[in-house]
Design a protein around this motif. Structure first.
Motif, short mmCIF file in Angstrom:
data_model
loop_
_atom_site.label_atom_id
_atom_site.label_comp_id
_atom_site.label_asym_id
_atom_site.label_seq_id
_atom_site.Cartn_x
_atom_site.Cartn_y
_atom_site.Cartn_z
N PRO A 162 -9.91 2.94 -5.34
CA PRO A 162 -8.87 1.97 -4.90
C PRO A 162 -7.98 1.48 -6.04
O PRO A 162 -7.71 0.29 -6.15
CB PRO A 162 -9.70 0.84 -4.30
CG PRO A 162 -10.96 0.85 -5.10
CD PRO A 162 -11.24 2.30 -5.42
N GLN A 163 -7.55 2.38 -6.91
CA GLN A 163 -6.67 2.00 -8.01
C GLN A 163 -5.76 3.17 -8.34
O GLN A 163 -5.99 4.30 -7.92
CB GLN A 163 -7.48 1.57 -9.24
CG GLN A 163 -8.47 2.62 -9.71
CD GLN A 163 -9.15 2.27 -11.02
OE1 GLN A 163 -8.48 2.04 -12.02
NE2 GLN A 163 -10.47 2.24 -11.01
N ALA A 175 -13.34 -2.35 -1.08
CA ALA A 175 -14.00 -2.21 -2.38
C ALA A 175 -14.83 -3.43 -2.74
O ALA A 175 -15.95 -3.31 -3.26
CB ALA A 175 -12.97 -1.94 -3.47
N SER A 213 0.84 -1.18 0.00
CA SER A 213 0.00 0.00 0.00
C SER A 213 0.88 1.24 0.00
O SER A 213 1.87 1.30 0.70
CB SER A 213 -0.90 0.02 1.25
OG SER A 213 -1.70 -1.13 1.28
N THR A 221 -15.60 2.13 -8.39
CA THR A 221 -16.51 2.73 -7.38
C THR A 221 -17.96 2.79 -7.83
O THR A 221 -18.74 3.56 -7.29
CB THR A 221 -16.03 4.12 -6.94
OG1 THR A 221 -16.24 5.10 -7.97
CG2 THR A 221 -14.57 4.11 -6.50
N PHE A 272 -14.03 -1.62 -8.22
CA PHE A 272 -12.76 -0.88 -8.23
C PHE A 272 -12.92 0.49 -8.91
O PHE A 272 -12.17 1.41 -8.63
CB PHE A 272 -11.68 -1.68 -8.95
CG PHE A 272 -11.24 -2.91 -8.21
CD1 PHE A 272 -11.08 -2.89 -6.83
CD2 PHE A 272 -10.99 -4.10 -8.88
CE1 PHE A 272 -10.67 -4.02 -6.14
CE2 PHE A 272 -10.58 -5.23 -8.20
CZ PHE A 272 -10.42 -5.20 -6.82
N HIS A 308 -8.29 11.34 0.70
CA HIS A 308 -7.68 10.10 1.19
C HIS A 308 -6.16 10.16 1.05
O HIS A 308 -5.65 10.61 0.02
CB HIS A 308 -8.20 8.88 0.41
CG HIS A 308 -9.65 8.58 0.62
ND1 HIS A 308 -10.65 9.43 0.19
CD2 HIS A 308 -10.28 7.51 1.20
CE1 HIS A 308 -11.84 8.91 0.50
NE2 HIS A 308 -11.63 7.75 1.09
N MET A 330 -6.65 7.87 -6.65
CA MET A 330 -6.50 7.19 -5.36
C MET A 330 -6.70 8.14 -4.19
O MET A 330 -7.20 7.74 -3.13
CB MET A 330 -5.10 6.55 -5.30
CG MET A 330 -4.91 5.50 -4.23
SD MET A 330 -3.23 4.82 -4.26
CE MET A 330 -3.23 3.96 -5.82
N GLN A 336 -4.05 -1.55 -3.01
CA GLN A 336 -4.89 -1.06 -4.10
C GLN A 336 -4.51 -1.80 -5.38
O GLN A 336 -3.52 -2.54 -5.39
CB GLN A 336 -4.70 0.46 -4.30
CG GLN A 336 -5.23 1.32 -3.16
CD GLN A 336 -4.34 1.29 -1.93
OE1 GLN A 336 -3.11 1.32 -2.04
NE2 GLN A 336 -4.96 1.19 -0.76
N LEU A 357 -6.27 5.45 2.37
CA LEU A 357 -6.63 5.00 1.02
C LEU A 357 -7.60 3.83 1.08
O LEU A 357 -7.50 2.96 1.94
CB LEU A 357 -5.37 4.57 0.26
CG LEU A 357 -4.30 5.64 0.02
CD1 LEU A 357 -3.11 5.03 -0.72
CD2 LEU A 357 -4.86 6.83 -0.75
N THR A 358 -8.56 3.84 0.16
CA THR A 358 -9.53 2.75 0.09
C THR A 358 -8.81 1.48 -0.36
O THR A 358 -8.03 1.49 -1.32
CB THR A 358 -10.64 3.09 -0.91
OG1 THR A 358 -11.27 4.32 -0.51
CG2 THR A 358 -11.69 1.99 -0.95
N THR A 359 -9.07 0.39 0.32
CA THR A 359 -8.37 -0.87 0.05
C THR A 359 -9.21 -1.80 -0.82
O THR A 359 -10.41 -1.61 -1.02
CB THR A 359 -8.03 -1.58 1.36
OG1 THR A 359 -9.25 -1.97 2.01
CG2 THR A 359 -7.22 -0.69 2.29
#
Length: 547
Positions: free
Chosen positions: A370-371, A411, A5, A475, A473, A395, A365, A442, A405-407
């Motif tokens: 999450p990318q 997701a 990450s 969203t 991914f 984030h 991101m 991500q 960060l969204t993982t």
């Protein structure tokens, strides 16, 4: 190999970021050097004398609201101040002028067109030796539409007054910047100022007085709408979606299925333009995502649809002209920076219509996607409107006030087993494979084919990602529908703007419009000032021409 990450101390460079770095390393402006006078610093101990007027080398220079000097390098400096500096006793003083730096519009990287007698402001204040000046000029600063105040005589281009309507700021490689109309505060003489309402009436035929829809929401139109990623974000941002158009029948079927109370037009861009010119299709906010395939870093060989996609991309300006939105948002692959003429043509198309422009490269991101997707975003504001800023990141790992960060787990970890396009059986491998992406990290950029083949491994190592997981991914919510086979749907997903990114961007636009509409415009009654500014000769300094 797993992908850690990103953190403040370690950020993984993936293919998308590598392509951006390659573009920036390749890009230079050696063919169009930016001329900015060298910064001059005068120590406090030197004797400095302020002057109002001076005759230097036979030319009369003076401080004034229209006064400027043309320099040897064909740039111009407004004369806000003149002063002499004695560096040593019994030595002839050196003379300097200070003021804004201007360049001709035709020398502004092609983003303002080749208009005679027009200049743009590049720096608010510079200081240059008066010895660099070759003749005095007059520069009119105004926010009036072109060609107001522009001298009609071609000879005036060399000796007559010039007109400045724009201010340009950008980074050396143009990865972010603005081209905006001068504000009222930057126009010193009232006779050259247009009020906000006058500009709105000139551009749209009416004064903007708040949201256009009866519900109290700002109206939104989605050009090249795809399966509705931006429209999904617009709905979440509190906008009223009026229409969307796309030429792909499968895509527009998906769009209509998600936005049943919205007009979804199965039209190419030029057919839509014809309809918009014959009917009232105006909206407060317009989004356009012209085809990005010809400009993508992943596009390494010529495709059969390249010319069609490029022609469609150029049509966005006619959509703006027909719909006349208050604010435009344009999304493109950052790969267009590799094709400088195309990028500049996008900006010039906006400025030719009078729109101020802000552009920047945004890592998605940092907004909850999450990318590693990186996109070029352009905001454009119509005459009389404020240019929205870009939103601040929401984030970032290790930051005290931002969300992490969204993982991958967040997701795709809670997809209902009944969700469409979520077949976890046919996607299984015969043998376990080492995953590329971990649950708490991500993923790489989602493409129109989904994942790169060697990346398409679920974190458990037993199967590929499902199509629904690819949508997550990007969203998209679990209930967002698509149309067609898996190949069709992957293309719809890969072409989309992530809805959560669209929401954040469109909220910022909405906030700007709300702020402008809540302000009560105060029109001051000001006696017009004399722009002759000849003044008296009491303090005139004359410097004879040097041999």
């Amino acid at each position: 190999m797993s992908s850690p990450s990103p953190s403040p101390d370690y950020i993984m460079i993936d293919d998308d970021e590598e392509s951006l770095i390659e573009i920036l390393n390749e890009w230079n402006f050696d063919d169009e050097p930016v001329t900015v006078p060298e910064t001059i610093v005068i120590a406090d101990e030197y004797d400095r004398t302020t002057l109002e007027r001076i005759v230097y080398n036979g030319h009369n220079y003076r401080v004034g609201k229209l006064s400027a000097a043309e320099l040897e390098d064909q740039t111009f400096v407004g004369i806000d101040g003149i002063f002499s500096v004695s560096l040593e006793q019994n030595q002839e003083p050196q003379y300097y002028i200070t003021g804004p730096l201007y360049r001709r519009a035709r020398d502004s990287f092609g983003i303002l067109g080749r208009k005679r007698n027009e200049v743009s402001m590049f720096e608010e204040s510079v200081m240059v030796p008066l010895s660099d000046a070759i003749r005095p000029r007059r520069i009119i600063r105004t926010n009036a539409p072109y060609p107001d105040h522009n001298p009609p005589c071609e000879r005036d281009d060399q000796i007559g007054p010039l007109v400045c309507r724009w201010k340009i700021t950008h980074t050396a490689k143009q990865t972010k910047g603005t081209v905006r109309r001068l504000s009222i505060e930057e126009i010193p003489l009232p006779k050259y100022r247009w009020s906000r309402s006058a500009l709105q009436r000139f551009h749209r035929g009416r004064v903007s007085q708040g949201p256009s829809h009866e519900s109290g929401k700002y109206t939104f139109g989605d050009g090249f709408c795809g399966a509705g990623g931006v429209s999904r974000g617009a709905k979440d941002a509190g906008l009223q979606i009026s229409w969307g158009f796309d030429h792909d029948p499968k895509v527009i079927t998906a769009y209509r299925g998600n936005f049943r109370n919205t007009m979804g037009y199965e039209l190419d861009v030029y057919d839509f333009i014809n309809i918009a010119r014959e009917n009232d299709m105006s909206v407060d906010i317009l989004h356009v995502s012209p085809p990005c395939q010809p400009h993508s870093p992943a596009h390494t060989t010529e495709g059969k649809n390249d010319e069609i996609n490029e022609a469609a991309g150029l049509g966005f300006g006619d959509v703006v002209d027909a719909v006349k939105p208050r604010i435009v948002m344009l999304e493109q692959t950052h790969g267009i920076l590799r094709r400088q003429l195309w990028f500049r043509s996008y900006v010039e198309r906006f400025t030719s219509l009078g729109y101020s422009v802000r552009w920047g490269i945004l890592p998605t991101m940092e907004f909850g996607v999450p990318q590693s997707r990186i996109r070029l975003i352009i905001f454009a504001a119509a005459p009389g409107e404020s240019l929205p800023p870009f939103p601040s990141p929401t984030h970032r790992n290790g930051h005290a006030t931002l969300l992490p960060l969204t993982t991958v787990r967040e997701a795709i970890g809670n997809i209902p087993p009944t969700a469409t396009y979520h077949d976890t059986v046919d996607t299984r491998f015969e043998y376990w494979r080492p995953p590329v992406f971990q649950w708490d990290g991500q993923v790489a950029t989602i493409l129109t084919k989904g994942m790169q083949r060697d990346h398409d491994i679920h974190p458990d190592g037993h199967r590929r990602f499902t199509v629904r997981e690819l949508a997550c991914f990007q969203t998209f919510p679990h209930y967002h529908t698509f149309y067609g086979c898996n190949t069709d749907v992957k293309k719809q997903i890969g072409n989309a703007v992530p809805p959560i990114l669209a929401k954040v961007l469109l909220q910022e636009i909405r906030y700007t419009l709300e702020e402008v509409d809540q302000e009560e415009e105060v029109l001051e009654v000001i006696e017009l000032e004399d722009d002759n500014e000849e003044g008296s000769d009491d303090d005139l300094v004359i410097i004879e021409p040097q041999a």
